[in-house]
Design a protein around this motif. Sequence first.
Motif, PDB file in Angstrom:
ATOM      1  N   ARG A 172       3.640  -4.500   3.785  1.00 33.33           N
ATOM      2  CA  ARG A 172       2.676  -3.624   3.129  1.00 33.33           C
ATOM      3  C   ARG A 172       1.305  -4.282   3.171  1.00 33.33           C
ATOM      4  O   ARG A 172       1.188  -5.485   3.183  1.00 33.33           O
ATOM      5  N   VAL A 173       0.280  -3.435   3.183  1.00 31.13           N
ATOM      6  CA  VAL A 173      -1.094  -3.930   3.143  1.00 31.13           C
ATOM      7  C   VAL A 173      -1.551  -3.859   1.697  1.00 31.13           C
ATOM      8  O   VAL A 173      -1.500  -2.800   1.074  1.00 31.13           O
ATOM      9  N   THR A 191       1.778   4.143  10.445  1.00 29.33           N
ATOM     10  CA  THR A 191       0.957   3.348   9.527  1.00 29.33           C
ATOM     11  C   THR A 191      -0.318   2.889  10.216  1.00 29.33           C
ATOM     12  O   THR A 191      -1.414   2.994   9.653  1.00 29.33           O
ATOM     13  N   PRO A 245      -3.929  -3.342  -1.311  1.00 28.66           N
ATOM     14  CA  PRO A 245      -5.104  -2.465  -1.404  1.00 28.66           C
ATOM     15  C   PRO A 245      -6.445  -3.199  -1.273  1.00 28.66           C
ATOM     16  O   PRO A 245      -7.388  -2.653  -0.711  1.00 28.66           O
ATOM     17  N   LEU A 260      -4.158   3.955   9.264  1.00 26.34           N
ATOM     18  CA  LEU A 260      -5.196   2.964   8.979  1.00 26.34           C
ATOM     19  C   LEU A 260      -6.400   3.146   9.904  1.00 26.34           C
ATOM     20  O   LEU A 260      -7.552   3.020   9.474  1.00 26.34           O
ATOM     21  N   ARG A 277      -6.967  -3.674   2.506  1.00 25.61           N
ATOM     22  CA  ARG A 277      -6.729  -2.504   3.364  1.00 25.61           C
ATOM     23  C   ARG A 277      -7.925  -2.173   4.261  1.00 25.61           C
ATOM     24  O   ARG A 277      -7.766  -1.989   5.470  1.00 25.61           O
TER      25      ARG A 277
END
Length: 65
Positions: free
Chosen positions: A3-4, A39, A6, A43, A9
């Motif tokens: 996961r990135v 994903t 926040p 992004l 990001r």
Amino acid sequence: MTRVHPSNRAAFAAFLRRDYEAGSSIRSLAGREGFAYGTIRRLLKEAGTTLRRRGGGLPRPRKQS
């Protein structure tokens, strides 16, 4: 699953955008970074990237018969 965070990001999306605009494919970015294709695409869109059309390259001239 990766996961990135926040807070990272936007910076990560900008990093991906630079590589994509330099010629990397979404699939190669996904493989390298360990994220799903969708994903990476999301992004890139969040970073304001104009995505290339599928298939890449320019169309070949048609042969005249």
